[in-house]
Design a protein around this motif. Sequence first.
Motif, PDB file in Angstrom:
ATOM      1  N   TYR A 134     -17.575  35.923  60.461  1.00 23.24           N
ATOM      2  CA  TYR A 134     -16.478  35.382  59.677  1.00 23.24           C
ATOM      3  C   TYR A 134     -16.723  35.652  58.192  1.00 23.24           C
ATOM      4  CZ  TYR A 134     -14.481  33.059  63.724  1.00 23.24           C
ATOM      5  OH  TYR A 134     -13.881  32.811  64.934  1.00 23.24           O
ATOM      6  N   PHE A 135     -15.669  36.117  57.544  1.00 21.97           N
ATOM      7  CA  PHE A 135     -15.710  36.464  56.128  1.00 21.97           C
ATOM      8  C   PHE A 135     -14.597  35.723  55.392  1.00 21.97           C
ATOM      9  CE2 PHE A 135     -18.401  40.252  56.626  1.00 21.97           C
ATOM     10  CZ  PHE A 135     -18.154  40.615  57.933  1.00 21.97           C
ATOM     11  N   CYS A 136     -14.816  35.474  54.112  1.00 20.45           N
ATOM     12  CA  CYS A 136     -13.715  34.979  53.285  1.00 20.45           C
ATOM     13  C   CYS A 136     -13.367  36.042  52.248  1.00 20.45           C
ATOM     14  CB  CYS A 136     -14.068  33.669  52.596  1.00 20.45           C
ATOM     15  SG  CYS A 136     -15.416  33.783  51.422  1.00 20.45           S
ATOM     16  N   ASN A 137     -12.166  35.921  51.732  1.00 23.96           N
ATOM     17  CA  ASN A 137     -11.718  36.826  50.684  1.00 23.96           C
ATOM     18  C   ASN A 137     -10.625  36.139  49.888  1.00 23.96           C
ATOM     19  OD1 ASN A 137     -11.336  39.091  49.063  1.00 23.96           O
ATOM     20  ND2 ASN A 137     -11.434  40.500  50.788  1.00 23.96           N
ATOM     21  N   ARG A 138     -10.298  36.717  48.744  1.00 27.41           N
ATOM     22  CA  ARG A 138      -9.288  36.117  47.896  1.00 27.41           C
ATOM     23  C   ARG A 138      -8.218  37.147  47.577  1.00 27.41           C
ATOM     24  NH1 ARG A 138      -8.717  39.094  42.975  1.00 27.41           N
ATOM     25  NH2 ARG A 138     -10.777  39.469  42.066  1.00 27.41           N
ATOM     26  N   LYS A 139      -7.016  36.641  47.357  1.00 26.24           N
ATOM     27  CA  LYS A 139      -5.872  37.480  47.039  1.00 26.24           C
ATOM     28  C   LYS A 139      -5.206  36.934  45.790  1.00 26.24           C
ATOM     29  CE  LYS A 139      -2.150  37.275  49.656  1.00 26.24           C
ATOM     30  NZ  LYS A 139      -1.143  37.528  50.725  1.00 26.24           N
ATOM     31  N   ILE A 140      -4.981  37.822  44.851  1.00 24.48           N
ATOM     32  CA  ILE A 140      -4.224  37.458  43.662  1.00 24.48           C
ATOM     33  C   ILE A 140      -2.966  38.312  43.659  1.00 24.48           C
ATOM     34  CG2 ILE A 140      -4.177  37.415  41.139  1.00 24.48           C
ATOM     35  CD1 ILE A 140      -7.147  36.844  41.180  1.00 24.48           C
ATOM     36  N   GLY A 141      -1.818  37.644  43.667  1.00 29.09           N
ATOM     37  CA  GLY A 141      -0.573  38.370  43.887  1.00 29.09           C
ATOM     38  C   GLY A 141      -0.573  38.878  45.311  1.00 29.09           C
ATOM     39  N   SER A 142      -0.440  40.183  45.478  1.00 33.57           N
ATOM     40  CA  SER A 142      -0.440  40.770  46.814  1.00 33.57           C
ATOM     41  C   SER A 142      -1.703  41.571  47.096  1.00 33.57           C
ATOM     42  CB  SER A 142       0.783  41.668  46.985  1.00 33.57           C
ATOM     43  OG  SER A 142       0.733  42.718  46.020  1.00 33.57           O
ATOM     44  N   ILE A 143      -2.681  41.484  46.234  1.00 32.75           N
ATOM     45  CA  ILE A 143      -3.857  42.347  46.328  1.00 32.75           C
ATOM     46  C   ILE A 143      -5.080  41.548  46.728  1.00 32.75           C
ATOM     47  CG2 ILE A 143      -5.358  43.934  45.082  1.00 32.75           C
ATOM     48  CD1 ILE A 143      -2.978  44.500  43.221  1.00 32.75           C
ATOM     49  N   TRP A 144      -5.657  41.967  47.892  1.00 31.44           N
ATOM     50  CA  TRP A 144      -6.927  41.380  48.324  1.00 31.44           C
ATOM     51  C   TRP A 144      -8.073  42.049  47.583  1.00 31.44           C
ATOM     52  CZ3 TRP A 144      -7.385  37.164  51.286  1.00 31.44           C
ATOM     53  CH2 TRP A 144      -6.293  36.784  52.072  1.00 31.44           C
ATOM     54  N   SER A 145      -9.112  41.267  47.323  1.00 30.36           N
ATOM     55  CA  SER A 145     -10.286  41.822  46.665  1.00 30.36           C
ATOM     56  C   SER A 145     -10.948  42.870  47.563  1.00 30.36           C
ATOM     57  CB  SER A 145     -11.294  40.714  46.373  1.00 30.36           C
ATOM     58  OG  SER A 145     -12.523  41.258  45.958  1.00 30.36           O
ATOM     59  N   PRO A 146     -11.440  43.954  47.002  1.00 22.57           N
ATOM     60  CA  PRO A 146     -12.157  44.956  47.804  1.00 22.57           C
ATOM     61  C   PRO A 146     -13.604  44.546  48.072  1.00 22.57           C
ATOM     62  CG  PRO A 146     -12.076  45.665  45.527  1.00 22.57           C
ATOM     63  CD  PRO A 146     -11.264  44.400  45.608  1.00 22.57           C
ATOM     64  N   TYR A 147     -14.033  43.454  47.483  1.00 19.13           N
ATOM     65  CA  TYR A 147     -15.418  43.020  47.624  1.00 19.13           C
ATOM     66  C   TYR A 147     -15.509  41.952  48.711  1.00 19.13           C
ATOM     67  CZ  TYR A 147     -15.640  45.317  43.121  1.00 19.13           C
ATOM     68  OH  TYR A 147     -15.533  46.240  42.114  1.00 19.13           O
ATOM     69  N   TRP A 148     -16.484  42.117  49.585  1.00 22.42           N
ATOM     70  CA  TRP A 148     -16.697  41.191  50.695  1.00 22.42           C
ATOM     71  C   TRP A 148     -18.096  40.611  50.616  1.00 22.42           C
ATOM     72  CZ3 TRP A 148     -12.808  40.123  54.190  1.00 22.42           C
ATOM     73  CH2 TRP A 148     -11.705  40.974  54.162  1.00 22.42           C
ATOM     74  N   GLY A 149     -18.245  39.380  51.105  1.00 27.38           N
ATOM     75  CA  GLY A 149     -19.570  38.800  51.235  1.00 27.38           C
ATOM     76  C   GLY A 149     -20.256  39.320  52.480  1.00 27.38           C
ATOM     77  N   GLN A 150     -21.381  38.699  52.804  1.00 26.13           N
ATOM     78  CA  GLN A 150     -22.161  39.148  53.964  1.00 26.13           C
ATOM     79  C   GLN A 150     -21.628  38.579  55.271  1.00 26.13           C
ATOM     80  OE1 GLN A 150     -22.994  36.600  52.131  1.00 26.13           O
ATOM     81  NE2 GLN A 150     -23.515  35.015  53.637  1.00 26.13           N
ATOM     82  N   GLY A 151     -20.771  37.593  55.169  1.00 27.36           N
ATOM     83  CA  GLY A 151     -20.217  36.972  56.361  1.00 27.36           C
ATOM     84  C   GLY A 151     -21.189  35.979  56.984  1.00 27.36           C
ATOM     85  N   THR A 152     -20.682  35.224  57.944  1.00 27.06           N
ATOM     86  CA  THR A 152     -21.520  34.274  58.684  1.00 27.06           C
ATOM     87  C   THR A 152     -21.186  34.407  60.165  1.00 27.06           C
ATOM     88  OG1 THR A 152     -22.257  31.967  58.805  1.00 27.06           O
ATOM     89  CG2 THR A 152     -19.903  32.319  58.346  1.00 27.06           C
ATOM     90  N   GLN A 153     -22.222  34.505  60.986  1.00 30.88           N
ATOM     91  CA  GLN A 153     -22.046  34.750  62.417  1.00 30.88           C
ATOM     92  C   GLN A 153     -21.701  33.458  63.143  1.00 30.88           C
ATOM     93  OE1 GLN A 153     -22.406  37.749  64.396  1.00 30.88           O
ATOM     94  NE2 GLN A 153     -21.508  36.397  65.943  1.00 30.88           N
ATOM     95  N   VAL A 154     -20.653  33.509  63.934  1.00 33.40           N
ATOM     96  CA  VAL A 154     -20.287  32.412  64.831  1.00 33.40           C
ATOM     97  C   VAL A 154     -20.388  32.933  66.252  1.00 33.40           C
ATOM     98  CG1 VAL A 154     -18.422  30.906  65.599  1.00 33.40           C
ATOM     99  CG2 VAL A 154     -18.805  31.272  63.144  1.00 33.40           C
TER     100      VAL A 154
END
Length: 117
Positions: free
Chosen positions: A93-113
């Motif tokens: 599972y990853f989180c991300n942010r969107k400003i306007g209609s654009i998602w960030s190209p940067y991702w975290g390492q995620g967390t395994q479920v």
Amino acid sequence: QVQLVESGGGLVQPGGSLRLSCAASGSFFSIASLGWYRQAPGKQRELVALITRDGGTNYADSVKGRFTISRDNAKNTVYLQMNSLKPEDTAVYFCNRKIGSIWSPYWGQGTQVTVSS
């Protein structure tokens, strides 16, 4: 560069619950929409939950009624409460942010479920 750090994953039995957290750096947080994505082995990354800057939420049909997304702007953190977990929820599972209609190209390492008996 935005930094996103996910945590809270783990191994849980079917029917169990987990709460994921995502801490974000930067001053954008309160104006951004925030989303939780997941990626299972061999599958594309999919958006499962979204919360807008005003607190509106949207969910993928597969998690509707079981997952709840929330945000704390004072802590620059977004959460995903996951209940009634199923084996098919197993993913990173990853989180991300969107400003306007654009998602960030940067991702975290995620967390395994992992949901398994």
